[in-house]
Write a protein that holds these residues in place. Structure first.
Motif, short mmCIF file in Angstrom:
data_model
loop_
_atom_site.label_atom_id
_atom_site.label_comp_id
_atom_site.label_asym_id
_atom_site.label_seq_id
_atom_site.Cartn_x
_atom_site.Cartn_y
_atom_site.Cartn_z
N TRP A 697 38.81 40.52 42.68
CA TRP A 697 40.44 41.40 42.17
C TRP A 697 41.46 41.05 43.22
O TRP A 697 41.39 41.68 44.54
CB TRP A 697 40.05 42.63 41.08
CG TRP A 697 40.94 43.15 40.44
CD1 TRP A 697 41.62 44.11 41.05
CD2 TRP A 697 41.81 42.73 39.35
NE1 TRP A 697 42.35 43.96 40.18
CE2 TRP A 697 42.92 43.28 39.06
CE3 TRP A 697 41.18 41.24 38.77
CZ2 TRP A 697 43.40 42.78 37.68
CZ3 TRP A 697 41.84 41.19 37.59
CH2 TRP A 697 42.78 41.42 37.26
N HIS A 702 47.79 45.28 40.54
CA HIS A 702 48.03 44.55 39.47
C HIS A 702 47.80 43.92 37.48
O HIS A 702 47.04 43.81 37.30
CB HIS A 702 47.88 42.86 39.49
CG HIS A 702 48.54 42.67 41.12
ND1 HIS A 702 49.39 41.69 41.53
CD2 HIS A 702 47.65 42.53 42.35
CE1 HIS A 702 49.12 41.13 42.37
NE2 HIS A 702 48.25 41.79 43.43
N ASN A 704 50.08 43.75 35.44
CA ASN A 704 49.55 42.44 34.38
C ASN A 704 48.53 42.11 34.20
O ASN A 704 48.18 41.40 32.87
CB ASN A 704 50.97 42.08 34.46
CG ASN A 704 51.03 40.99 36.05
OD1 ASN A 704 50.10 41.87 36.83
ND2 ASN A 704 52.19 40.30 36.45
N TRP A 705 48.21 41.40 34.90
CA TRP A 705 46.93 40.45 34.53
C TRP A 705 45.39 41.48 34.47
O TRP A 705 44.51 40.92 33.51
CB TRP A 705 46.00 40.28 36.34
CG TRP A 705 47.30 39.41 36.80
CD1 TRP A 705 47.76 39.29 37.74
CD2 TRP A 705 46.90 37.90 36.33
NE1 TRP A 705 48.79 37.59 38.19
CE2 TRP A 705 47.91 37.78 37.05
CE3 TRP A 705 46.32 36.99 35.26
CZ2 TRP A 705 48.26 35.65 36.87
CZ3 TRP A 705 46.67 36.08 34.42
CH2 TRP A 705 47.40 35.39 35.07
N GLU A 706 45.32 43.05 35.04
CA GLU A 706 44.74 43.52 34.20
C GLU A 706 44.16 43.19 32.83
O GLU A 706 43.52 43.73 32.10
CB GLU A 706 44.68 45.23 34.62
CG GLU A 706 43.30 45.94 34.50
CD GLU A 706 43.54 47.09 35.11
OE1 GLU A 706 43.26 48.34 34.67
OE2 GLU A 706 44.28 48.04 36.74
N TRP A 708 45.82 41.50 31.07
CA TRP A 708 45.22 40.23 30.48
C TRP A 708 44.21 39.25 31.06
O TRP A 708 43.54 39.21 29.72
CB TRP A 708 45.70 38.72 31.70
CG TRP A 708 45.93 37.45 31.51
CD1 TRP A 708 46.95 36.75 30.46
CD2 TRP A 708 44.58 36.81 31.41
NE1 TRP A 708 45.63 35.15 30.44
CE2 TRP A 708 44.63 35.12 31.21
CE3 TRP A 708 43.68 36.82 32.58
CZ2 TRP A 708 44.20 34.66 31.56
CZ3 TRP A 708 42.79 35.98 32.09
CH2 TRP A 708 42.34 34.67 32.02
N CYS A 754 40.83 36.13 43.11
CA CYS A 754 40.95 37.06 41.52
C CYS A 754 40.22 35.91 40.59
O CYS A 754 40.52 34.74 40.10
CB CYS A 754 42.46 37.62 41.46
SG CYS A 754 42.37 39.11 39.82
N ALA A 756 41.05 36.22 37.72
CA ALA A 756 42.31 36.19 36.66
C ALA A 756 43.08 35.78 36.94
O ALA A 756 43.35 33.87 36.58
CB ALA A 756 42.74 37.88 35.82
N SER A 757 44.24 36.42 38.08
CA SER A 757 45.09 35.96 38.63
C SER A 757 45.18 34.47 40.03
O SER A 757 46.03 33.77 39.62
CB SER A 757 46.22 36.61 39.47
OG SER A 757 45.27 37.53 40.73
#
Length: 771
Positions: A697, A702, A704-706, A708, A754, A756-757
């Motif tokens: 992660w 973060h 916003n990515w959480e 997402w 990460c 996600a990002s």
């Protein structure tokens, strides 16, 4: 036109028990009662001694309400009756009694709403004629509502419905329809939210009851209206109903009316009606009610903790008080009310709780000058006092704890112990001269929570930090212990400990003079543990028989059961059992001698197994002769014969062994569902396997990515299931959320990204579906 009317028709559709706050104790646990108003004519007196019981009003919301209204009524038990035909066979009424059972149907119509229709058991219901009688205008499409809607609106499963269930229609959006023929009867028999019992009322008393909640619509049905079956009736029910076969009729099939979930001859009726793997939610409700931990209350989301569960909470309290005193924490108590000005002083804090705050606005018939909140937590109640008490560095640290109740008006589905509108907890609040001292306190409190779960409840937990998105509202940093629930595959937050920084100190002027005479702001912590612990313990350890209690928090660690008979009466074995009891009490082992004469040994075995007592001690003629006793272990079922001279010490050792084995089993299962994932394509498939997922992660900040990940996992999960969306009122979701950034971090390989990002990973974070 007001369509909030009430219609009654009972639809018997399957072997079920009532849901959540309408569940009752097992019939076999009730005291024997007098003969019901109408004894089923095909039951012998021996049958009736088994079936007839007095339902306990404290364990059934309908019976409790009947009692509070002082309405004359009687109740009786009968075999599980999932259909009207089975009910008529299992509890037939005399033809000349002018009494009847009810048939109940729950209809829905897109335009006209919901209808609970209750008619005499001999009446057929044609939806077209029903619509005409109700004078429903325009397009009408009355169909049987599905079970989910029945549960949501009336709190009862199919097959357990009756006219009195209207009391559970909190939203007042169900029309109650009553057959006028019911009012011509001397007595009306209906299910009190369960299909193994009936309650008997005079028609006028039935009307008095339902009018507490609505004004029913009275319709005149013909006994045979054509028998058209609603198009939504499950396959296999269409066409004419099967004729009832009397027991004495030649060629009768003896098994024709046998329900698969009905208890067999010679068995007690203590058995759970749901298995843990078959329907986890209903199994949980069954366990906590039948083991006498919970009784339901007439306010949704509020529950009665019966002595069996409250004793568990007391044992946790006793242990925890000893531990916090070692840390210099003292117990205190603060009021449960907080003014609006104080509650709203810390903006982020109140925004986190605002949707759940309950307000007091009236006193008697008059309005209060200003609304008063019932505490959702106590920071804003306690900290003005902290500001008065703390003046100098000599006043620090200040370490207080209180045991209290909290009200958070949850709008999602309430679940006893896990998600309730009122719950019990301890909350610790401390003030310190430095961030470092405060942080030590945070970790000390969290470690106590870890020990509660692991050393008392035999449940492994994962300690770690919450992300910025999930941290306590208004706090600087939140730490947590996270548990894993088998079968459901969900995580659950066990307890949290917060470093509040100086935020609340600034808001409430908690200032002090340091050694140099300079004014400083105190650093603060808060930390809490709730009765949720009990629910987590039930879900982790329970089985299809009932509770399995870890010995250290079991209200009773052993129960002694003499195996009496005509040739071996209680008088013969009682002195020996008392000798065993005394030897165990001298070792501070919580034990009880069950010498009740109204129950046989088999019933007692089932009763105490369901309540989860760790060890059963059986004493029969051979045991008395050989100066021994048989130990039967609830966890695993081990049976051991032990001499009386070493019995107490053997039980001490066995209790510790049970705790160790319970923890090891829970940890092994949890660890088998803890996986590392480094690519998104593997993320949702592992959630579907009921796994907790560790991923690289880019950092807890973060958010916003959480978000997402939460939305993307929800989207993919629903797509895999062929579903379009989730019920916003549901307490659980298919979406993943961050549980914590574990303290114990796996090795991070160089260049890891990460999930996600795609940004450089800075830590591992634990994800899961959560309660």
């Amino acid at each position: 036109m007001n369509h909030v009317r009430h219609v009654i028709i009972t639809h018997h559709d399957g072997p079920v028990k009532p849901l959540d706050d309408r569940l009752n104790r097992p019939l076999s646990s009730f005291k024997p009662a007098s003969q019901p108003a109408s004894q089923p004519s095909n039951c012998t007196m021996e049958d009736m001694s088994t079936l007839t019981t007095a339902l306990d009003a404290t364990g059934n919301s309908i019976l409790a309400r009947l009692a509070s209204l002082h309405l004359p009524h009687s109740t009786y038990a009968h075999p599980l009756s999932a259909t009207v035909d089975e009910l008529l066979a299992n509890a037939p009424l005399s033809a000349d009694s002018n009494e009847c059972h009810t048939k109940n149907l729950f209809f829905k119509d897109k335009k006209h709403g919901l209808f609970l229709v209750s008619v005499a058991s001999s009446t057929d219901v044609n939806t077209k004629e029903l619509a005409s009688l109700l004078k429903l205008d325009g397009k009408v499409n009355l169909r049987l509502a599905d079970e989910q809607l029945l549960i949501e609106k009336l709190g009862v499963k199919k097959g357990c419905l009756g006219p009195l269930a209207i009391m559970n229609n909190v939203d007042k959006d169900v029309t109650l329809v009553l057959d006028e023929a019911l009012l011509t009867k001397t007595k009306v028999h209906s299910h009190p939210l369960r299909n193994d019992a009936s309650v008997v009322l005079a028609p006028e008393d039935m009307l008095t009851f339902v009018r507490q909640y609505c004004e029913p619509v009275l319709l005149k049905f013909s006994e045979k209206m054509g028998g058209k079956v609603p198009s939504s009736r499950p396959e296999g029910e269409k066409g004419a109903t099967k004729p009832r076969i009397d027991k004495g009729e030649a060629g009768a099939n003896k098994g024709a009316n046998v329900n698969k979930k009905q208890t067999k001859k010679g068995e007690t009726q203590l058995a759970l009606k749901w298995s843990k793997s078959e329907n986890f939610a209903m199994w949980y409700s069954d366990v906590i009610v039948l083991s006498e931990m919970i009784s339901y209350y007439d306010i949704s989301g509020c529950y009665i903790l019966r002595p069996w569960s409250y004793k568990i909470w007391e044992l946790i309290q006793d242990w925890f008080n000893i531990q916090i005193r070692k840390l210099g924490v003292e117990n205190s108590y603060f009021p449960m009310f907080v003014s609006k000005d104080r509650l709203e002083k810390e903006k982020d804090h109140v925004e986190g709780f605002a949707p759940e705050v309950a307000w007091v606005t009236k006193s008697g018939d008059g309005d209060l000058a200003a609304p008063i909140a019932v505490r959702p937590t106590s920071e804003t109640i306690m900290y003005p006092a902290f500001a008065d008490w703390i003046r100098s560095h000599r006043d620090l640290p200040l370490k207080l704890n209180q045991w209290s109740n909290v009200v958070r008006w949850e709008f999602k589905d309430p679940t006893p112990f896990l998600r309730t509108r009122e719950f019990l907890w301890q909350e610790g609040h401390t003030a310190h001269a430095s961030y470092e001292d405060a942080d030590v306190m945070v970790r000390q409190a969290l470690d106590l929570y870890r020990r509660v779960y692991e050393e008392l409840l035999a449940i492994p937990v994962i300690p770690g930090y919450k992300t910025e998105k999930e941290k306590f509202a208004g706090g600087h940093q939140t730490t947590t212990v996270e548990a894993y629930i088998p079968v459901s595959g969900r995580a659950i937050q066990g307890a949290t400990s917060h470093n509040l920084g100086q935020n609340f100190g600034k808001m409430f002027d908690i200032n002090y003079q340091d050694e140099k005479g300079e004014t400083q702001i105190a650093w603060q912590t808060s930390w809490g543990l709730t009765t949720r612990t009990i629910g987590v313990m039930v879900m982790v350890h329970g089985d299809d028989t009932g509770l399995i209690l870890p010995p250290r928090i079991a209200p009773l660690q052993c129960v002694i059961i003499p195996i009496v008979s005509k040739s071996f009466p209680l008088e013969t074995v009682a002195p020996y059992c008392e000798e065993i009891l005394k030897s165990l009490e001298e070792k501070n082992i919580r034990c009880k001698l069950d010498d009740r004469s109204i129950y046989n040994p088999g019933w007692k075995y089932a009763h105490w197994e369901q309540k989860g007592v760790p060890i059963r001690i059986e004493v029969g003629p051979r045991d008395l002769e050989n100066r021994q006793a048989r130990l039967v272990v609830r966890f695993g079922g081990e049976k051991i014969d032990v001499g009386i001279d070493t019995l107490a010490s053997s039980i001490e050792t066995k209790l510790e062994e049970i705790h160790t084995n319970m923890f090891a089993k829970a940890k092994e299962f949890r660890d088998s569902h803890l996986v590392q994932v480094t690519e998104w394509k593997d993320f949702v498939p592992n959630l579907e396997l009921h796994n907790l997922v560790l991923t690289p992660w880019c950092g807890g900040e973060h958010t916003n990515w959480e978000e997402w990940v939460k939305e993307k996992s929800r989207e993919e999960s629903l797509q895999n299931r062929g579903e379009e969306g989730e019920d916003a009122r549901a307490a659980t979701s298919v979406a993943a959320k961050t549980l914590c950034i574990p303290f114990d971090q796996p090795e991070m390989e160089e260049g890891m990204k990460c999930i996600a990002s795609g940004l450089p990973a800075t830590c591992w974070v634990l994800w899961g579906r959560s309660y």
